[in-house]
Design an enzyme around this catalytic site. Structure first.
Site, short mmCIF file in Angstrom:
data_model
loop_
_atom_site.label_atom_id
_atom_site.label_comp_id
_atom_site.label_asym_id
_atom_site.label_seq_id
_atom_site.Cartn_x
_atom_site.Cartn_y
_atom_site.Cartn_z
N HIS A 89 0.97 -1.12 0.20
CA HIS A 89 -0.03 0.16 -0.03
C HIS A 89 0.93 1.26 0.09
O HIS A 89 1.88 1.16 0.51
CB HIS A 89 -1.05 0.04 1.35
CG HIS A 89 -2.11 1.16 1.18
ND1 HIS A 89 -1.86 2.31 1.47
CD2 HIS A 89 -3.49 0.77 0.88
CE1 HIS A 89 -2.91 3.00 1.31
NE2 HIS A 89 -3.84 2.13 0.92
N GLU A 137 -3.80 2.81 -7.25
CA GLU A 137 -4.31 3.72 -6.25
C GLU A 137 -3.52 4.94 -6.47
O GLU A 137 -2.11 4.76 -5.90
CB GLU A 137 -4.31 3.41 -4.73
CG GLU A 137 -5.18 2.45 -4.46
CD GLU A 137 -5.63 2.34 -2.99
OE1 GLU A 137 -6.58 2.36 -2.57
OE2 GLU A 137 -4.67 2.15 -2.11
O1 G3P Z 1 -6.69 1.49 0.67
C1 G3P Z 1 -7.58 2.47 0.35
C2 G3P Z 1 -7.12 3.84 0.20
O2 G3P Z 1 -5.75 4.06 0.38
C3 G3P Z 1 -8.00 4.68 -0.33
O3 G3P Z 1 -8.17 5.61 0.42
O4 G3P Z 1 -9.68 7.16 1.72
O5 G3P Z 1 -9.20 7.28 -0.71
O6 G3P Z 1 -10.68 5.52 0.29
P1 G3P Z 1 -9.53 6.57 0.45
#
Ligand code: G3P
Length: 216
Positions: A89, A137
């Protein structure tokens, strides 16, 4: 196909310890087999209480059992009946050699790895390892209000093609907050989403989870 929803509890104060237990009890009332809950190491023992829920770790180390202070090994997770984990992550990056070891080992152990990546180069690089999932992400959108599906649709589409080639499932995350974000992600080729603040930081997390999937 129903979207897979991975809820990352991170280390939010309301999602660790007693808070995690309360959230899990709430989510248990609406649990589905396509929901996954990524808990803090300290709360993984909740698997013994919520055995029918998919509980994942938020990271793990590449070593086995032994003199490894502070480690979370795949061996120990498997012994806790934990069947999968996030890895790499952007808030918990892991060295490439360790990633390779862990992903290879996961195949022998039938352990699910959600390998997080930050950009398309990492998608290309890591899809070749054929983990169970790649989770794309972009770090700049994490925790914000602009969803990855509206900010980076072209990258999601390209990532989906690459993942499809290697038969790896694609998740997308960062800023996902609404049913529309999730729908768009699926239309672009994702099999689900990785979501944290959109659910965990909502005043009513259970209602938020319901609102994401109702009428889909
Ligand atoms: O692992 C999920 C993440 O990093 C995304 O975070 O708060 O943008 O949904 P968020």
């Amino acid at each position: 196909m129903e979207p897979e929803i991975f809820i990352n509890f991170k280390h939010y104060e309301n999602a660790v310890g007693k808070g995690a237990e309360q959230l899990m009890a709430d989510f248990h009332t609406v649990n589905k087999k396509n929901y996954y809950y990524c808990l803090s190491y300290m709360d993984l023992y909740l698997k013994s209480k919520f055995n029918d829920m998919n509980i994942f770790s938020q990271s793990l180390d590449s070593n086995s059992y032994g003199a490894f202070t502070g480690s979370i090994s795949m061996d120990s997770l498997v012994d806790f009946n934990i069947t999968g984990s996030l890895l790499n992550h952007s808030e918990k990056r892991v060295k490439k050699d360790d990633i390779i070891n862990i992903v290879n080992n996961s195949k022998k152990r039938n352990f699910t790895i959600v390998l997080c990546v930050e950009n398309i180069d990492e998608v290309k690089d890591y899809a070749k390892l054929e983990p169970s999932y790649i989770a794309y992400e972009p770090p700049d959108l994490i925790g914000g209000d602009i969803s990855v599906s509206s900010a980076k649709p072209d990258i999601i589409e390209t990532a989906a093609k690459i993942c499809d080639y290697y038969r790896v499932n694609l998740l997308v995350g960062a800023g996902v907050k609404t049913q529309l974000d999730m729908k768009k992600s699926m239309e672009l080729g994702a099999s689900g989403v990785l979501i944290a603040s959109g659910i965990i930081r909502d005043p009513k997390p259970i209602n938020k989870l319901n609102s994401l999937t109702n009428l889909l």
